[in-house]
Design an enzyme around this catalytic site. Structure first.
Site, PDB file in Angstrom:
ATOM      1  N   LEU A 125       0.836  -1.201   0.000  1.00  0.00           N
ATOM      2  CA  LEU A 125       0.000   0.000   0.000  1.00  0.00           C
ATOM      3  C   LEU A 125       0.877   1.259   0.000  1.00  0.00           C
ATOM      4  O   LEU A 125       0.699   2.145  -0.828  1.00  0.00           O
ATOM      5  CB  LEU A 125      -0.918  -0.008   1.239  1.00  0.00           C
ATOM      6  CG  LEU A 125      -1.709   1.266   1.524  1.00  0.00           C
ATOM      7  CD1 LEU A 125      -2.774   1.511   0.447  1.00  0.00           C
ATOM      8  CD2 LEU A 125      -2.396   1.202   2.895  1.00  0.00           C
ATOM      9  N   ARG A 268      19.987  -9.357  40.371  1.00  0.00           N
ATOM     10  CA  ARG A 268      21.009  -8.311  40.509  1.00  0.00           C
ATOM     11  C   ARG A 268      20.957  -7.679  41.911  1.00  0.00           C
ATOM     12  O   ARG A 268      19.873  -7.316  42.375  1.00  0.00           O
ATOM     13  CB  ARG A 268      20.749  -7.245  39.440  1.00  0.00           C
ATOM     14  CG  ARG A 268      21.557  -5.993  39.576  1.00  0.00           C
ATOM     15  CD  ARG A 268      22.972  -6.198  39.107  1.00  0.00           C
ATOM     16  NE  ARG A 268      23.726  -4.957  39.161  1.00  0.00           N
ATOM     17  CZ  ARG A 268      25.022  -4.885  38.928  1.00  0.00           C
ATOM     18  NH1 ARG A 268      25.705  -5.978  38.622  1.00  0.00           N
ATOM     19  NH2 ARG A 268      25.646  -3.732  38.982  1.00  0.00           N
ATOM     20  N   GLU A 363       1.416   0.094   9.834  1.00  0.00           N
ATOM     21  CA  GLU A 363      -0.027  -0.234   9.826  1.00  0.00           C
ATOM     22  C   GLU A 363      -0.856   0.885  10.469  1.00  0.00           C
ATOM     23  O   GLU A 363      -1.838   0.652  11.173  1.00  0.00           O
ATOM     24  CB  GLU A 363      -0.276  -1.600  10.455  1.00  0.00           C
ATOM     25  CG  GLU A 363       0.457  -2.669   9.658  1.00  0.00           C
ATOM     26  CD  GLU A 363      -0.109  -4.051   9.721  1.00  0.00           C
ATOM     27  OE1 GLU A 363      -1.291  -4.199  10.067  1.00  0.00           O
ATOM     28  OE2 GLU A 363       0.638  -4.993   9.402  1.00  0.00           O
ATOM     29  N   THR A 365       0.206   5.033  11.820  1.00  0.00           N
ATOM     30  CA  THR A 365       0.940   5.641  12.938  1.00  0.00           C
ATOM     31  C   THR A 365      -0.010   5.856  14.128  1.00  0.00           C
ATOM     32  O   THR A 365      -1.239   5.783  13.981  1.00  0.00           O
ATOM     33  CB  THR A 365       1.485   7.021  12.519  1.00  0.00           C
ATOM     34  OG1 THR A 365       0.361   7.823  12.126  1.00  0.00           O
ATOM     35  CG2 THR A 365       2.460   6.923  11.352  1.00  0.00           C
TER      36      THR A 365
HETATM   37  N1  CAA Z   1     -12.883   0.454   7.014  1.00  0.00           N
HETATM   38  C1  CAA Z   1     -13.554   0.570   5.872  1.00  0.00           C
HETATM   39  N2  CAA Z   1     -13.571   1.690   5.124  1.00  0.00           N
HETATM   40  C2  CAA Z   1     -12.873   2.747   5.585  1.00  0.00           C
HETATM   41  C3  CAA Z   1     -12.159   2.710   6.793  1.00  0.00           C
HETATM   42  C4  CAA Z   1     -12.187   1.495   7.512  1.00  0.00           C
HETATM   43  N3  CAA Z   1     -11.514   1.378   8.660  1.00  0.00           N
HETATM   44  N4  CAA Z   1     -11.574   3.909   6.983  1.00  0.00           N
HETATM   45  C5  CAA Z   1     -11.920   4.671   5.934  1.00  0.00           C
HETATM   46  N5  CAA Z   1     -12.698   3.964   5.099  1.00  0.00           N
HETATM   47  C6  CAA Z   1     -13.317   4.417   3.860  1.00  0.00           C
HETATM   48  C7  CAA Z   1     -14.237   5.599   4.155  1.00  0.00           C
HETATM   49  O1  CAA Z   1     -15.536   5.159   4.510  1.00  0.00           O
HETATM   50  C8  CAA Z   1     -14.237   6.336   2.834  1.00  0.00           C
HETATM   51  O2  CAA Z   1     -15.065   5.686   1.908  1.00  0.00           O
HETATM   52  P1  CAA Z   1     -16.406   6.412   1.333  1.00  0.00           P
HETATM   53  O3  CAA Z   1     -15.962   7.679   0.685  1.00  0.00           O
HETATM   54  O4  CAA Z   1     -16.921   5.401   0.390  1.00  0.00           O
HETATM   55  O5  CAA Z   1     -17.268   6.661   2.524  1.00  0.00           O
HETATM   56  C9  CAA Z   1     -12.825   6.099   2.312  1.00  0.00           C
HETATM   57  O6  CAA Z   1     -12.336   4.947   2.986  1.00  0.00           O
HETATM   58  C10 CAA Z   1     -11.905   7.272   2.541  1.00  0.00           C
HETATM   59  O7  CAA Z   1     -11.892   7.508   3.922  1.00  0.00           O
HETATM   60  P2  CAA Z   1     -11.466   8.890   4.544  1.00  0.00           P
HETATM   61  O8  CAA Z   1     -12.172  10.007   3.862  1.00  0.00           O
HETATM   62  O9  CAA Z   1     -11.629   8.753   6.016  1.00  0.00           O
HETATM   63  O10 CAA Z   1      -9.945   8.943   4.116  1.00  0.00           O
HETATM   64  P3  CAA Z   1      -8.769   9.829   4.633  1.00  0.00           P
HETATM   65  O11 CAA Z   1      -7.969  10.259   3.469  1.00  0.00           O
HETATM   66  O12 CAA Z   1      -9.260  10.885   5.577  1.00  0.00           O
HETATM   67  O13 CAA Z   1      -7.826   8.781   5.425  1.00  0.00           O
HETATM   68  C11 CAA Z   1      -7.047   7.316   7.103  1.00  0.00           C
HETATM   69  C12 CAA Z   1      -8.238   7.953   6.419  1.00  0.00           C
HETATM   70  C13 CAA Z   1      -7.633   6.648   8.329  1.00  0.00           C
HETATM   71  C14 CAA Z   1      -6.003   8.341   7.563  1.00  0.00           C
HETATM   72  C15 CAA Z   1      -6.403   6.264   6.145  1.00  0.00           C
HETATM   73  O14 CAA Z   1      -5.853   6.879   5.021  1.00  0.00           O
HETATM   74  C16 CAA Z   1      -5.359   5.425   6.837  1.00  0.00           C
HETATM   75  O15 CAA Z   1      -5.683   4.470   7.520  1.00  0.00           O
HETATM   76  N6  CAA Z   1      -4.041   5.748   6.621  1.00  0.00           N
HETATM   77  C17 CAA Z   1      -2.971   4.927   7.148  1.00  0.00           C
HETATM   78  C18 CAA Z   1      -2.562   3.897   6.179  1.00  0.00           C
HETATM   79  C19 CAA Z   1      -1.806   2.777   6.818  1.00  0.00           C
HETATM   80  O16 CAA Z   1      -2.212   2.224   7.844  1.00  0.00           O
HETATM   81  N7  CAA Z   1      -0.720   2.371   6.197  1.00  0.00           N
HETATM   82  C20 CAA Z   1       0.036   1.276   6.661  1.00  0.00           C
HETATM   83  C21 CAA Z   1       0.741   0.637   5.525  1.00  0.00           C
HETATM   84  S1  CAA Z   1       0.652  -1.080   5.509  1.00  0.00           S
HETATM   85  C22 CAA Z   1       1.882  -1.636   6.516  1.00  0.00           C
HETATM   86  O17 CAA Z   1       2.460  -0.931   7.292  1.00  0.00           O
HETATM   87  C23 CAA Z   1       2.080  -3.073   6.413  1.00  0.00           C
HETATM   88  C24 CAA Z   1       3.409  -3.595   6.781  1.00  0.00           C
HETATM   89  O18 CAA Z   1       4.201  -3.878   5.923  1.00  0.00           O
HETATM   90  C25 CAA Z   1       3.680  -3.912   8.187  1.00  0.00           C
END
Ligand code: CAA
Length: 379
Positions: A125, A268, A363, A365
């Site tokens: 992602l 200790r 996953e 912050t």
């Molecule tokens: N479940 C389902 N849908 C969700 C959701 C959830 N938890 N959170 C948001 N959505 C949906 C919303 O409903 C919205 O959809 P609709 O327009 O259809 O209603 C859409 O997603 C967009 O949501 P937002 O407007 O809330 O989006 P945003 O831009 O404000 O961002 C955020 C929300 C929570 C900050 C999100 O972008 C996020 O979680 N960011 C962090 C990403 C992340 O966790 N990255 C980690 C990378 S993976 C990793 O680290 C793996 C590894 O290798 C260990």
């Protein structure tokens, strides 16, 4: 309300604890030092059923509940967080997503080898300019009728080199913003896929984190997960469960450091007595134990909700936020209790302190968890 674990859950916990002590502890310092991926150990974890813990046995999984997953993640993370992140990504981000949203053909072809631990997967992602702001995907997936063409770069990919199967999030229709994003299953050996250099990290140094680039990578349409435009939703839903895994990892890092500090404080001596008899140390241990128990309850509550088929988004974010924050303070105090010995590698706590930091970052912050939590409580 029943806080008693079942016999099966206790058996899983014990199996994970034994595995961590017997298979992961020897060599963990060396793997950290040389950034060596625990390939043999991950293979054995797969054979024991820890890489597809919650997947239906008909797809090669172990058919366990999410509570067992939390228990196993804690035990593995107490000893080797580099191994537990492989486990968390494969279970929560890769297998869960495929089992929940994949077609029967996708499950047979990809889920079975992933859940049974023959192969491992990665979740793609993050990008150089899309970390917390996950909707800003620059990787493109151009719709060509019966296939897509992927172009772009993914960053910070756990299992980047060791995985055989990638779940890739990419933008198909930029005008539709996040509703134009798709998720794809991509074989690592597809022409045009290039694995970048391994990141030289502060912690979880045994895990392999890479950037992955895609240049005109042809992906058949049957490898798209869900309907057109489902990709962002897929990523969010998948990360919801992933956060329970990382919360449990943070919990395990904290409890591993605490157990070492407790043992050390009984051995200790300073000022004529074991250091546990000094209130300065005893109070630290009291705070650490209380924080760990709180984090454990949050993790188990989130897992329980998942097992009940209830919404666990809020509980998962709370568990991850809290557990990763206390993992910082607990590991820091564990080093402090060890004094100078805590600052050298042989006593393990300095590694746990370094490993703890990533749990506040990946996953989602801590700040992203606060977005998720505040939006829910303010509704
Ligand atoms: N479940 C389902 N849908 C969700 C959701 C959830 N938890 N959170 C948001 N959505 C949906 C919303 O409903 C919205 O959809 P609709 O327009 O259809 O209603 C859409 O997603 C967009 O949501 P937002 O407007 O809330 O989006 P945003 O831009 O404000 O961002 C955020 C929300 C929570 C900050 C999100 O972008 C996020 O979680 N960011 C962090 C990403 C992340 O966790 N990255 C980690 C990378 S993976 C990793 O680290 C793996 C590894 O290798 C260990």
């Amino acid at each position: 309300m029943n806080f008693q674990l079942s016999e099966e859950q206790l058996a899983v916990q014990k199996a994970a604890r034994d595995f961590a002590q017997n298979e992961l502890l020897p060599g963990v310092i060396e793997r950290d030092e040389h950034q060596k991926f625990p390939a043999e150990q991950i293979k054995k974890l797969g054979e024991l059923g820890f890489l597809g813990m919650m997947v239906d046995p008909k797809y090669g999984g172990s058919g366990m509940d999410a509570i067992s997953y939390v228990l196993a993640m804690e035990e593995i993370s107490k000893v080797d967080a580099s191994a537990s992140v492989v486990m968390s990504v494969n279970n929560s981000l890769v297998c869960w997503g495929l089992e929940t949203y994949g077609t029967e053909e996708q499950k047979q072809k990809y889920l079975v080898p992933l859940a049974s631990g023959q192969l491992i997967g990665a979740f793609l992602l993050s990008e150089p300019e899309a970390g917390s702001d996950a909707t800003s995907q620059r990787t493109t997936a151009e719709d060509k009728g019966d296939h897509y063409i992927l172009n772009g770069i993914k960053n910070w990919i756990t299992n980047g080199n060791s995985a055989s199967t990638y779940l890739v999030i990419a933008q198909t229709d930029v005008a539709k913003k996040h509703k134009g994003i798709n998720a794809f299953i991509v074989d690592k050996n597809t022409p045009g896929v290039t694995v970048g250099a391994k990141e030289n990290k502060l912690g979880i140094r045994g895990s392999d984190t890479h950037s992955i680039s895609f240049q005109d990578v042809k992906v058949p349409k049957e490898n798209r997960i869900g309907e057109d435009g489902f990709g962002f939703n897929f990523a969010m839903k998948t990360l919801g469960g992933g956060r329970i895994g990382i919360a449990s990892q943070a919990l395990g890092i904290a409890s591993g450091a605490y157990e070492l500090a407790l043992k050390y404080s009984k051995e200790r001596k300073a000022f004529g007595t074991e250091i546990m008899n000094h209130q300065a140390v005893a109070f630290k241990l009291a705070d650490m134990a209380t924080q760990i128990e709180t984090a454990r309850l949050l993790c188990l509550k989130a897992a329980w909700l998942k097992d009940q088929g209830q919404d666990y988004t809020l509980a998962g974010s709370m568990a991850k936020l809290y557990a990763s924050e206390i993992a910082q303070s607990v590991t820091n105090e564990a080093v402090q209790i060890h004094g100078g010995y805590g600052y050298v590698k042989e006593f393990h706590v300095e590694r746990l302190m370094r490993d703890a930091k990533i749990t506040q970052i990946y996953e989602g912050t801590s700040e992203v968890q606060k977005i998720v939590i505040s939006r829910t409580v303010l509704k």
